[in-house]
Design a protein around this motif. Structure first.
Motif, mmCIF file in Angstrom:
data_model
loop_
_atom_site.group_PDB
_atom_site.id
_atom_site.type_symbol
_atom_site.label_atom_id
_atom_site.label_comp_id
_atom_site.label_asym_id
_atom_site.label_seq_id
_atom_site.Cartn_x
_atom_site.Cartn_y
_atom_site.Cartn_z
ATOM 1 N N LYS A 2 65.460 25.379 1.145
ATOM 2 C CA LYS A 2 66.511 25.331 0.180
ATOM 3 C C LYS A 2 67.171 26.546 0.263
ATOM 4 C CE LYS A 2 67.383 24.674 -4.785
ATOM 5 N NZ LYS A 2 66.714 24.507 -6.158
ATOM 6 N N VAL A 3 66.363 27.737 0.391
ATOM 7 C CA VAL A 3 67.185 29.148 0.522
ATOM 8 C C VAL A 3 67.773 29.062 1.727
ATOM 9 C CG1 VAL A 3 66.390 31.513 0.909
ATOM 10 C CG2 VAL A 3 65.275 30.058 -0.818
ATOM 11 N N LYS A 4 67.242 28.409 2.939
ATOM 12 C CA LYS A 4 68.340 28.335 4.071
ATOM 13 C C LYS A 4 69.507 27.545 4.124
ATOM 14 C CE LYS A 4 64.374 28.569 7.593
ATOM 15 N NZ LYS A 4 63.780 27.792 8.478
ATOM 16 N N THR A 5 69.580 26.649 3.337
ATOM 17 C CA THR A 5 70.594 25.777 2.957
ATOM 18 C C THR A 5 71.649 26.421 2.257
ATOM 19 O OG1 THR A 5 69.381 23.700 3.094
ATOM 20 C CG2 THR A 5 71.264 23.469 2.100
ATOM 21 N N GLN A 6 71.235 27.017 1.158
ATOM 22 C CA GLN A 6 72.045 27.806 0.118
ATOM 23 C C GLN A 6 72.886 29.089 1.013
ATOM 24 O OE1 GLN A 6 69.065 29.018 -2.711
ATOM 25 N NE2 GLN A 6 69.625 27.358 -4.106
ATOM 26 N N ASP A 27 65.468 33.038 11.204
ATOM 27 C CA ASP A 27 65.797 31.563 11.510
ATOM 28 C C ASP A 27 67.239 31.175 10.703
ATOM 29 O OD1 ASP A 27 63.218 31.364 12.181
ATOM 30 O OD2 ASP A 27 62.620 30.666 10.592
ATOM 31 N N ILE A 28 67.607 31.887 9.585
ATOM 32 C CA ILE A 28 68.648 31.534 9.004
ATOM 33 C C ILE A 28 69.777 32.058 10.084
ATOM 34 C CG2 ILE A 28 70.463 32.340 7.210
ATOM 35 C CD1 ILE A 28 67.776 32.129 5.203
ATOM 36 N N PHE A 29 69.843 33.300 10.332
ATOM 37 C CA PHE A 29 70.617 34.122 11.180
ATOM 38 C C PHE A 29 70.930 33.367 12.634
ATOM 39 C CE2 PHE A 29 71.599 36.914 14.712
ATOM 40 C CZ PHE A 29 72.794 37.442 14.250
ATOM 41 N N LEU A 30 69.967 33.132 13.323
ATOM 42 C CA LEU A 30 70.129 32.333 14.449
ATOM 43 C C LEU A 30 70.702 30.912 14.546
ATOM 44 C CD1 LEU A 30 66.479 33.113 16.156
ATOM 45 C CD2 LEU A 30 68.621 34.013 16.849
ATOM 46 N N GLU A 31 70.301 30.063 13.354
ATOM 47 C CA GLU A 31 71.025 28.938 12.753
ATOM 48 C C GLU A 31 72.366 28.994 12.880
ATOM 49 O OE1 GLU A 31 70.503 25.666 9.459
ATOM 50 O OE2 GLU A 31 68.769 26.481 10.124
ATOM 51 N N LYS A 34 74.319 30.085 16.278
ATOM 52 C CA LYS A 34 73.933 29.120 17.439
ATOM 53 C C LYS A 34 75.414 28.543 17.861
ATOM 54 C CE LYS A 34 71.106 25.583 19.408
ATOM 55 N NZ LYS A 34 70.023 24.811 19.167
ATOM 56 N N PRO A 35 75.975 28.027 17.037
ATOM 57 C CA PRO A 35 77.195 27.317 17.447
ATOM 58 C C PRO A 35 78.464 28.308 18.309
ATOM 59 C CG PRO A 35 77.061 26.905 15.265
ATOM 60 C CD PRO A 35 76.018 27.751 15.777
ATOM 61 N N PHE A 36 78.235 29.618 17.809
ATOM 62 C CA PHE A 36 79.089 30.537 18.462
ATOM 63 C C PHE A 36 78.924 31.152 19.672
ATOM 64 C CE2 PHE A 36 79.554 30.227 13.935
ATOM 65 C CZ PHE A 36 81.040 30.002 13.641
ATOM 66 N N TRP A 37 77.496 31.230 20.112
ATOM 67 C CA TRP A 37 77.041 31.825 21.094
ATOM 68 C C TRP A 37 76.789 30.742 22.457
ATOM 69 C CZ3 TRP A 37 72.351 34.135 18.354
ATOM 70 C CH2 TRP A 37 72.804 35.439 17.604
ATOM 71 N N TYR A 42 72.004 32.557 23.084
ATOM 72 C CA TYR A 42 71.174 32.046 22.148
ATOM 73 C C TYR A 42 69.830 32.117 22.515
ATOM 74 C CZ TYR A 42 68.750 29.312 18.785
ATOM 75 O OH TYR A 42 67.910 28.841 17.719
ATOM 76 N N ASP A 43 69.440 31.365 23.649
ATOM 77 C CA ASP A 43 68.069 31.435 24.079
ATOM 78 C C ASP A 43 67.401 32.921 24.296
ATOM 79 O OD1 ASP A 43 68.390 28.627 24.218
ATOM 80 O OD2 ASP A 43 68.507 28.655 26.479
#
Length: 121
Positions: A2-6, A27-31, A34-37, A42-43
């Motif tokens: 829930k925190v990640k989604t927020q 986890d939040i940061f990488l997620e 990801k669309p920008f790298w 990313y890996d």
């Protein structure tokens, strides 16, 4: 979750005073990035997070980790295993994640910008 989604949805203020740990922020940061790298970028960053940042720092509270603990638990441990360039690279990735936390108003500032990394002579 829930925190990640927020956080990802821009409701960062709701978690600014929480007990958000570094592993969760990773986890939040990488997620969110990801669309920008490019996939290789990313890996590479995800591997550094998985192998070094989460195991050594993951359980620490994002807003309470101090520079002395960071130096002792992260930089010094990595310095005993890796080349100075690799330590510097891991620190740079961590610092980028901390800067993102500052930009998202989760923490007030980056305490780790003046960390010293010993060079081999």
């Amino acid at each position: 979750m829930k925190v990640k989604t927020q956080v990802v949805n821009g409701h960062v203020k709701q978690v600014s005073d929480s007990n958000l740990d570094i592993a969760t922020w990773c986890d939040i940061f990488l997620e969110s990035k990801k669309p920008f790298w490019k996939p290789n970028t990313y890996d590479s960053r995800a591997r550094t997070v998985r192998l070094y940042i989460k195991p050594l720092l993951g359980s620490f509270n994002l807003s309470k980790l101090d520079i002395m603990t960071y130096q002792r638990v992260f930089i010094n441990v990595l310095s005993s295993k890796l080349s100075p360039g690799s330590v510097k690279s891991a620190h740079k990735i961590f610092s980028t994640m901390i800067n993102a936390a500052v930009e998202n108003e989760i923490i007030p500032r980056n305490r780790f910008s003046k960390v010293s990394i010993k060079k081999n002579i």
